[in-house]
Design a protein around this motif. Structure first.
Motif, PDB file in Angstrom:
ATOM      1  N   ASP A 267       0.837  -1.211   0.000  1.00 50.48           N
ATOM      2  CA  ASP A 267       0.000   0.000   0.000  1.00 50.48           C
ATOM      3  C   ASP A 267       0.864   1.250   0.000  1.00 50.48           C
ATOM      4  O   ASP A 267       0.626   2.191  -0.767  1.00 50.48           O
ATOM      5  N   THR A 271       1.377   3.941  -2.936  1.00 47.28           N
ATOM      6  CA  THR A 271       1.001   5.327  -2.643  1.00 47.28           C
ATOM      7  C   THR A 271       2.107   6.287  -3.052  1.00 47.28           C
ATOM      8  O   THR A 271       1.851   7.336  -3.663  1.00 47.28           O
ATOM      9  N   LEU A 312      -5.367   4.861   1.863  1.00 48.89           N
ATOM     10  CA  LEU A 312      -4.328   5.322   0.947  1.00 48.89           C
ATOM     11  C   LEU A 312      -4.746   5.111  -0.499  1.00 48.89           C
ATOM     12  O   LEU A 312      -4.576   5.993  -1.342  1.00 48.89           O
ATOM     13  N   MET A 316      -5.339   8.004  -3.408  1.00 49.67           N
ATOM     14  CA  MET A 316      -4.543   8.073  -4.624  1.00 49.67           C
ATOM     15  C   MET A 316      -5.399   8.041  -5.886  1.00 49.67           C
ATOM     16  O   MET A 316      -4.900   8.314  -6.979  1.00 49.67           O
ATOM     17  N   THR A 327      -4.518  14.777  -2.975  1.00 54.81           N
ATOM     18  CA  THR A 327      -3.471  13.762  -2.881  1.00 54.81           C
ATOM     19  C   THR A 327      -2.110  14.402  -2.628  1.00 54.81           C
ATOM     20  O   THR A 327      -1.357  13.989  -1.748  1.00 54.81           O
ATOM     21  N   TYR A 331       0.413  14.204   0.573  1.00 54.72           N
ATOM     22  CA  TYR A 331       1.815  13.808   0.377  1.00 54.72           C
ATOM     23  C   TYR A 331       2.751  14.816   1.052  1.00 54.72           C
ATOM     24  O   TYR A 331       3.719  14.448   1.719  1.00 54.72           O
TER      25      TYR A 331
END
Length: 341
Positions: A267, A271, A312, A316, A327, A331
């Motif tokens: 994951d 991501t 996640l 995304m 997103t 981040y």
């Protein structure tokens, strides 16, 4: 036989490799330091040879054609004479006090007939220009001061995942699991940590800040713009990890804790790949993100559905420009919290 082999992959590392090597020499004759000169064009080979001549019982030098970080790690494993194996990158270093504790622990375990598969310790982000250093530890997730198995492992918090910086593997376990990292590819450290996990039975967590992970050079592989420029290599590593997870599914699924940890690791890697592709702002990279998720879907619908339905995975794949902005904002928050580049 040596207790611990430490491989130092070096490519044009003459400006900083001495600090790394000097931090490892206090291990004395318990340690084998293998300096792997990966086809450098500067005087890396001369510095390596200087250390070999000064410390012939500790330092070994392997000169090879350039094959990338993974190739250098492969050579380190092939030539390792130690019971345990650690990779230390040439621009990083280790803490002396923590190093002493790790060697003492390994010695005590071996003398007591306990050959653990994996030793985990903390690492520190030595980010250039920042006075307050971020320490990645494994409190609450892992038992302390005892040998344990996967059934004793608890929940890993975001940012706590085991990286190359935090792990020491039993050398023969790396050989038994058939670990062979791809050449001329960055980001293979994720494969190095990931692939042996189904073979790991016994572990020990030592709560010391051992590895000092330097971040600050503009040309570092973890620099965001460098990662975007090498995004195809990140995607390739991502797919290799997916393929391995599915190939080893019978072994992985025999232990629920291993399965959960490795799926969560996938994951996170997916991501990172997705966020970088979005962050680039290029239409062709948005198509690559779709292709990556479709690759997982075609390989295994169940795995895709689990990853896609998670927090996640949902983040995304939010649609449109607003979704991409959310997103990237997420981040950025993770970057500030965990200092990963």
């Amino acid at each position: 036989m040596k207790l611990l082999t430490i491989a130092i992959p070096c490519y044009n590392s003459s400006a900083y490799m001495r600090k790394c090597i000097d931090s490892l020499l206090p291990g004395g004759d318990d340690v084998e330091i293998i300096i792997v000169n990966d086809g450098s064009s500067d005087n890396t080979a001369d510095i390596a040879e200087e250390y070999r001549e000064r410390f012939p019982s500790i330092v070994k030098v392997v000169n090879k054609e350039n094959g990338g970080h993974g190739s250098a790690v492969n050579v380190g494993i092939e030539n390792a004479a130690g019971l345990y194996f650690k990779v230390v990158d040439s621009d990083d270093w280790v803490s002396l006090s923590a190093y002493t504790e790790i060697l003492k622990l390994l010695n005590n375990l071996v003398q007591g007939g306990q050959f653990i598969d994996m030793l985990i310790s903390n690492f520190v982000y030595e980010k250039e220009g920042e006075k307050r250093k971020k320490v990645i530890h494994y409190h609450h997730a892992l038992p302390e001061e005892r040998v344990f198995t996967w059934k004793d492992v608890r929940h890993f918090r975001v940012g706590q995942y085991i990286l190359m910086h935090s792990v020491i593997y039993r050398t023969n376990l790396l050989r038994e699991c058939g670990l062979q990292l791809p050449e001329h590819t960055f980001y293979v450290d994720n494969i190095f940590v990931f692939q042996p996990l189904p073979y790991v039975k016994t572990m020990y967590y030592l709560d010391v800040n051992f590895y000092r992970y330097y971040i600050g050079r503009a040309d570092q592989s973890v620099n965001e713009q460098v990662m975007i420029g090498r995004i195809d290599q990140q995607i390739m590593v991502n797919k290799i990890m997916v393929d391995y997870y599915l190939e080893e599914k019978p072994r992985i699924c025999s232990n629920g804790k291993v399965r959960r940890y490795m799926r969560n690791y996938l994951d996170i890697i997916t991501t990172v790949s997705s966020a970088l592709l979005i962050r680039s702002g290029l239409e062709e990279n948005l198509e690559k993100k779709k292709e990556l998720w479709n690759y997982i879907k075609k390989k295994d619908m169940w795995l895709w559905a689990r990853m896609r339905s998670g927090i996640l995975g949902n983040a995304m794949n939010l649609p449109g420009k607003l979704g991409r902005r959310i997103t990237v904002d997420g981040y950025r928050i993770c970057q500030r919290i965990f200092h990963f580049n």
